[in-house]
Design a protein around this motif. Sequence first.
Motif, PDB file in Angstrom:
ATOM      1  N   MET A 399       0.817  -1.358  -0.029  1.00  0.00           N
ATOM      2  CA  MET A 399       0.087  -0.044   0.020  1.00  0.00           C
ATOM      3  C   MET A 399       0.909   1.267  -0.057  1.00  0.00           C
ATOM      4  O   MET A 399       0.502   2.320  -0.752  1.00  0.00           O
ATOM      5  CB  MET A 399      -0.876   0.024   1.171  1.00  0.00           C
ATOM      6  CG  MET A 399      -1.961  -1.072   1.153  1.00  0.00           C
ATOM      7  SD  MET A 399      -3.207  -0.994   2.508  1.00  0.00           S
ATOM      8  CE  MET A 399      -4.490  -2.246   2.084  1.00  0.00           C
ATOM      9  N   LEU A 400       1.890   1.176   0.871  1.00  0.00           N
ATOM     10  CA  LEU A 400       2.790   2.278   0.900  1.00  0.00           C
ATOM     11  C   LEU A 400       3.595   2.669  -0.518  1.00  0.00           C
ATOM     12  O   LEU A 400       3.735   3.645  -0.890  1.00  0.00           O
ATOM     13  CB  LEU A 400       3.793   2.344   2.023  1.00  0.00           C
ATOM     14  CG  LEU A 400       3.431   2.607   3.524  1.00  0.00           C
ATOM     15  CD1 LEU A 400       4.283   2.300   4.403  1.00  0.00           C
ATOM     16  CD2 LEU A 400       2.723   3.799   3.624  1.00  0.00           C
ATOM     17  N   SER A 401       4.311   1.417  -0.938  1.00  0.00           N
ATOM     18  CA  SER A 401       4.984   1.635  -2.337  1.00  0.00           C
ATOM     19  C   SER A 401       4.051   1.844  -3.458  1.00  0.00           C
ATOM     20  O   SER A 401       4.489   2.330  -4.248  1.00  0.00           O
ATOM     21  CB  SER A 401       5.746   0.188  -2.213  1.00  0.00           C
ATOM     22  OG  SER A 401       4.669  -0.814  -2.568  1.00  0.00           O
ATOM     23  N   GLY A 402       2.612   1.681  -3.302  1.00  0.00           N
ATOM     24  CA  GLY A 402       1.984   1.605  -4.598  1.00  0.00           C
ATOM     25  C   GLY A 402       1.285   3.189  -4.534  1.00  0.00           C
ATOM     26  O   GLY A 402       0.494   3.722  -5.533  1.00  0.00           O
ATOM     27  N   ALA A 403       1.485   3.939  -3.186  1.00  0.00           N
ATOM     28  CA  ALA A 403       0.857   5.123  -3.460  1.00  0.00           C
ATOM     29  C   ALA A 403       1.520   6.305  -3.820  1.00  0.00           C
ATOM     30  O   ALA A 403       2.647   6.464  -3.636  1.00  0.00           O
ATOM     31  CB  ALA A 403       0.489   5.372  -1.795  1.00  0.00           C
ATOM     32  N   THR A 404       0.947   7.260  -4.554  1.00  0.00           N
ATOM     33  CA  THR A 404       1.507   8.405  -5.034  1.00  0.00           C
ATOM     34  C   THR A 404       1.792   9.274  -4.276  1.00  0.00           C
ATOM     35  O   THR A 404       2.845  10.237  -4.284  1.00  0.00           O
ATOM     36  CB  THR A 404       0.582   9.024  -6.328  1.00  0.00           C
ATOM     37  OG1 THR A 404      -0.611   9.284  -5.702  1.00  0.00           O
ATOM     38  CG2 THR A 404       0.483   8.060  -7.422  1.00  0.00           C
ATOM     39  N   VAL A 408      -1.305   9.405   1.974  1.00  0.00           N
ATOM     40  CA  VAL A 408      -2.476   8.574   1.437  1.00  0.00           C
ATOM     41  C   VAL A 408      -2.064   7.282   1.578  1.00  0.00           C
ATOM     42  O   VAL A 408      -2.997   6.525   1.999  1.00  0.00           O
ATOM     43  CB  VAL A 408      -2.620   9.044   0.043  1.00  0.00           C
ATOM     44  CG1 VAL A 408      -3.812   8.195  -0.681  1.00  0.00           C
ATOM     45  CG2 VAL A 408      -3.088  10.338  -0.200  1.00  0.00           C
ATOM     46  N   GLY A 409      -1.018   6.646   1.373  1.00  0.00           N
ATOM     47  CA  GLY A 409      -0.501   5.496   1.298  1.00  0.00           C
ATOM     48  C   GLY A 409      -0.700   4.924   2.971  1.00  0.00           C
ATOM     49  O   GLY A 409      -1.068   3.971   3.113  1.00  0.00           O
ATOM     50  N   TYR A 410      -0.174   5.985   3.810  1.00  0.00           N
ATOM     51  CA  TYR A 410      -0.481   5.546   5.334  1.00  0.00           C
ATOM     52  C   TYR A 410      -1.809   5.418   5.741  1.00  0.00           C
ATOM     53  O   TYR A 410      -2.524   4.806   6.566  1.00  0.00           O
ATOM     54  CB  TYR A 410       0.281   6.594   6.135  1.00  0.00           C
ATOM     55  CG  TYR A 410       1.723   6.344   6.469  1.00  0.00           C
ATOM     56  CD1 TYR A 410       2.189   5.445   7.268  1.00  0.00           C
ATOM     57  CD2 TYR A 410       2.749   7.111   5.524  1.00  0.00           C
ATOM     58  CE1 TYR A 410       3.657   4.991   7.490  1.00  0.00           C
ATOM     59  CE2 TYR A 410       3.886   6.494   5.837  1.00  0.00           C
ATOM     60  CZ  TYR A 410       4.395   5.791   6.814  1.00  0.00           C
ATOM     61  OH  TYR A 410       5.629   5.621   6.931  1.00  0.00           O
ATOM     62  N   ARG A 411      -2.529   6.409   5.114  1.00  0.00           N
ATOM     63  CA  ARG A 411      -4.378   6.259   5.426  1.00  0.00           C
ATOM     64  C   ARG A 411      -4.658   5.252   4.969  1.00  0.00           C
ATOM     65  O   ARG A 411      -5.475   4.540   5.564  1.00  0.00           O
ATOM     66  CB  ARG A 411      -4.843   7.625   4.711  1.00  0.00           C
ATOM     67  CG  ARG A 411      -6.287   7.848   5.044  1.00  0.00           C
ATOM     68  CD  ARG A 411      -6.137   8.329   6.460  1.00  0.00           C
ATOM     69  NE  ARG A 411      -5.469   9.424   6.682  1.00  0.00           N
ATOM     70  CZ  ARG A 411      -5.755  10.844   6.379  1.00  0.00           C
ATOM     71  NH1 ARG A 411      -6.778  10.908   5.726  1.00  0.00           N
ATOM     72  NH2 ARG A 411      -4.805  11.762   6.796  1.00  0.00           N
ATOM     73  N   HIS A 412      -4.550   4.707   3.613  1.00  0.00           N
ATOM     74  CA  HIS A 412      -5.038   3.069   3.233  1.00  0.00           C
ATOM     75  C   HIS A 412      -4.421   2.153   4.100  1.00  0.00           C
ATOM     76  O   HIS A 412      -5.167   1.316   4.585  1.00  0.00           O
ATOM     77  CB  HIS A 412      -4.315   3.199   1.917  1.00  0.00           C
ATOM     78  CG  HIS A 412      -4.992   4.090   0.969  1.00  0.00           C
ATOM     79  ND1 HIS A 412      -4.750   4.228  -0.347  1.00  0.00           N
ATOM     80  CD2 HIS A 412      -6.084   4.914   1.007  1.00  0.00           C
ATOM     81  CE1 HIS A 412      -5.324   5.096  -0.888  1.00  0.00           C
ATOM     82  NE2 HIS A 412      -6.337   5.438  -0.208  1.00  0.00           N
ATOM     83  N   MET A 413      -3.285   2.311   4.658  1.00  0.00           N
ATOM     84  CA  MET A 413      -2.600   1.338   5.493  1.00  0.00           C
ATOM     85  C   MET A 413      -3.552   1.266   6.872  1.00  0.00           C
ATOM     86  O   MET A 413      -3.749   0.001   7.278  1.00  0.00           O
ATOM     87  CB  MET A 413      -1.126   1.688   5.690  1.00  0.00           C
ATOM     88  CG  MET A 413      -0.350   0.534   6.387  1.00  0.00           C
ATOM     89  SD  MET A 413       1.448   1.143   6.793  1.00  0.00           S
ATOM     90  CE  MET A 413       1.083   1.997   8.309  1.00  0.00           C
TER      91      MET A 413
END
Length: 443
Positions: A399-404, A408-413
């Motif tokens: 999720m972190l590596s795929g987030a632009t 936002v990656g942390y939020r999805h995580m």
Amino acid sequence: MKGKYSVLASIVMAMLVASMDSTIVNTTMPVIAEELGGIELYAWTFASYMILSTVLAPVAGRLSDLFGRKKVFAAGIVLFLLGSMLCGSADTMLMLVLFRAVQGIGAGIMNPFPIIIAGDLFPVEKRGSIQAMFTAMWGLSAVIAPLLGSVFVEFSSWRWVFYVNLPICILSLLLLLPYQEQYEPKRAKIDYGGAIIFTAAIGLLLLPTVVESGRYLYLAGGILLLVLFYWHEKRQASPLIPFTLFRNKQVAWMNVNSLLTYGALFGASSYLPMFLQHQGYSLFLSGVAMLGMSFGWMACSVPAGKWIGRYGYRKLILAGNAILVVSGLWFMLLSASTGFWFVFLGSILFGLAFGMLSTVSVIGSQQLVGPTEKGISASLQMFSRNIGTAVGVTIMGSMLSGATDLLVGYRHMFIYGLIFSMLALLCAIFVSGRIAKSVITEV
């Protein structure tokens, strides 16, 4: 029991060296890879260690039931010492990968014994404080290891990252010598075939966490081998993993709960220091922030042994799951303006939740089975946590590596973590309530 505190010191030393090794290597591998070359094998230096240390925990637990705690634990220390010595002398990345596998075998054998031996040495009401001591070792290593690694790299050589394990392992072995265990091992034939099939099956299931291609093939192969393992074990007089253990619904439920909760949010502790570093905090301060987890863990794990007698297993597991959901909600508020103290306080919530869940489940995994199954039951509890952590870390990392955008990656995580922690809580409410409630609420 003779040698009680000597062996306690021995397992603390073993825990310290195993926990330091993981963290110290994480911070120094870029330097090692630059010197040795073979950057394409970079991930395998972690994978070889992680896979073997995970799959061998149940094997070690079963061997301890068959042959006694002292012999098997000592063998793990010796293998870890040998692996460390070989890693320090590696001249290529391929050699390092292979030698890290030897280290992983040693760590996999050592890792269950703090739980197993503490269960043999100390009564229920004292095990909370003992587990807190073990947790302190992980917290201490989280701060010391990165500093120690940077000192070795700057003033000596990265090889001392591994050589530093040697005197600690030797000290651990010496402290183990006076120990005379009272447990009478149940002699039986070793199921070597089952050990090989199980190791291959779990290894294939874990490979998708470190490779980018062929993931579904590895998963399919792992599932097929697990089916073969089950078929094989049903025909053994002395199986590696006695499936009758899962007829104990309380113990089976505790393993499922550990798998869900550790898969939900335990992996977040691996990525929160990176968030603080992106906020401008140093490597040291980002590690110190995670000490909140150790403080929270000790605050719950120390009195947990006494709480079991007062409240029972089920209520405490429910409380731990509820706190975990609260911690997920807390980190949903993570933003560009949050910093050290926000993460520190949130990690305390993590610690409270996992301190409660881990200690109660560890004690339950031993109290609710017979003496000849304590080793394998405790090891399966650790195995469930490790599998959950490996899966959770992989999902969060993708999720972190795929987030632009990193935030936002942390939020999805944390959305993922919150959903699964809520699922674990709902299962704890509705599923465990149906599992022999009159028994699961008793010691």
